[in-house]
Design a protein around this motif. Structure first.
Motif, PDB file in Angstrom:
ATOM      1  N   VAL A 188     -14.343   2.029 -23.814  1.00  0.00           N
ATOM      2  CA  VAL A 188     -14.624   2.641 -22.519  1.00  0.00           C
ATOM      3  C   VAL A 188     -14.857   4.133 -22.734  1.00  0.00           C
ATOM      4  O   VAL A 188     -13.953   4.883 -23.029  1.00  0.00           O
ATOM      5  CB  VAL A 188     -13.450   2.451 -21.534  1.00  0.00           C
ATOM      6  CG1 VAL A 188     -13.767   3.107 -20.216  1.00  0.00           C
ATOM      7  CG2 VAL A 188     -13.143   0.986 -21.345  1.00  0.00           C
ATOM      8  N   VAL A 189     -16.120   4.548 -22.616  1.00  0.00           N
ATOM      9  CA  VAL A 189     -16.478   5.958 -22.772  1.00  0.00           C
ATOM     10  C   VAL A 189     -17.212   6.373 -21.506  1.00  0.00           C
ATOM     11  O   VAL A 189     -18.320   5.900 -21.247  1.00  0.00           O
ATOM     12  CB  VAL A 189     -17.356   6.201 -24.005  1.00  0.00           C
ATOM     13  CG1 VAL A 189     -17.714   7.661 -24.139  1.00  0.00           C
ATOM     14  CG2 VAL A 189     -16.658   5.691 -25.268  1.00  0.00           C
ATOM     15  N   PRO A 190     -16.620   7.271 -20.705  1.00  0.00           N
ATOM     16  CA  PRO A 190     -17.312   7.691 -19.478  1.00  0.00           C
ATOM     17  C   PRO A 190     -18.471   8.638 -19.789  1.00  0.00           C
ATOM     18  O   PRO A 190     -18.306   9.643 -20.461  1.00  0.00           O
ATOM     19  CB  PRO A 190     -16.200   8.410 -18.693  1.00  0.00           C
ATOM     20  CG  PRO A 190     -15.249   8.878 -19.732  1.00  0.00           C
ATOM     21  CD  PRO A 190     -15.294   7.880 -20.838  1.00  0.00           C
ATOM     22  N   VAL A 191     -19.651   8.275 -19.312  1.00  0.00           N
ATOM     23  CA  VAL A 191     -20.849   9.078 -19.504  1.00  0.00           C
ATOM     24  C   VAL A 191     -21.488   9.262 -18.153  1.00  0.00           C
ATOM     25  O   VAL A 191     -21.614   8.326 -17.381  1.00  0.00           O
ATOM     26  CB  VAL A 191     -21.836   8.390 -20.480  1.00  0.00           C
ATOM     27  CG1 VAL A 191     -23.108   9.189 -20.623  1.00  0.00           C
ATOM     28  CG2 VAL A 191     -21.184   8.192 -21.832  1.00  0.00           C
ATOM     29  N   GLY A 192     -21.906  10.484 -17.868  1.00  0.00           N
ATOM     30  CA  GLY A 192     -22.560  10.771 -16.596  1.00  0.00           C
ATOM     31  C   GLY A 192     -23.949  11.311 -16.818  1.00  0.00           C
ATOM     32  O   GLY A 192     -24.249  11.927 -17.840  1.00  0.00           O
ATOM     33  N   ALA A 193     -24.810  11.088 -15.848  1.00  0.00           N
ATOM     34  CA  ALA A 193     -26.181  11.593 -15.927  1.00  0.00           C
ATOM     35  C   ALA A 193     -26.510  12.352 -14.672  1.00  0.00           C
ATOM     36  O   ALA A 193     -26.071  12.019 -13.602  1.00  0.00           O
ATOM     37  CB  ALA A 193     -27.163  10.452 -16.117  1.00  0.00           C
TER      38      ALA A 193
END
Length: 78
Positions: free
Chosen positions: A73-78
């Motif tokens: 689980v790696v939170p990535v935002g764009a």
């Protein structure tokens, strides 16, 4: 009724027939972009695939943590 096993067996026999005639490797090599897999950076890759180099844009930003504690689980935002 044709089962999945029958379809896989027939596909394997067709692939073997094409390979024995010398047709399968040539078709596979024609579609294989060797230079793209040997590229060392994004510019070389895009050139090998026939595209122009990507341009930097301030309109798109991607955020993410420097170190992920849990690889699942790696939170990535764009």
């Amino acid at each position: 009724m044709q089962t999945r096993r029958d379809m896989l067996a027939r596909s394997a026999s067709v692939a073997a027939a094409l390979a024995s005639l010398g047709l399968l490797p040539q078709a596979a090599q024609a579609a294989w972009p060797q230079a793209a897999f040997e590229a060392k950076n994004m510019g070389e890759l895009m050139k090998a695939l026939g595209y122009s180099a990507p341009a930097e844009s301030k309109d798109v930003s991607i955020t993410g943590p420097d170190i992920a504690e849990n690889g699942a689980v790696v939170p990535v935002g764009a």
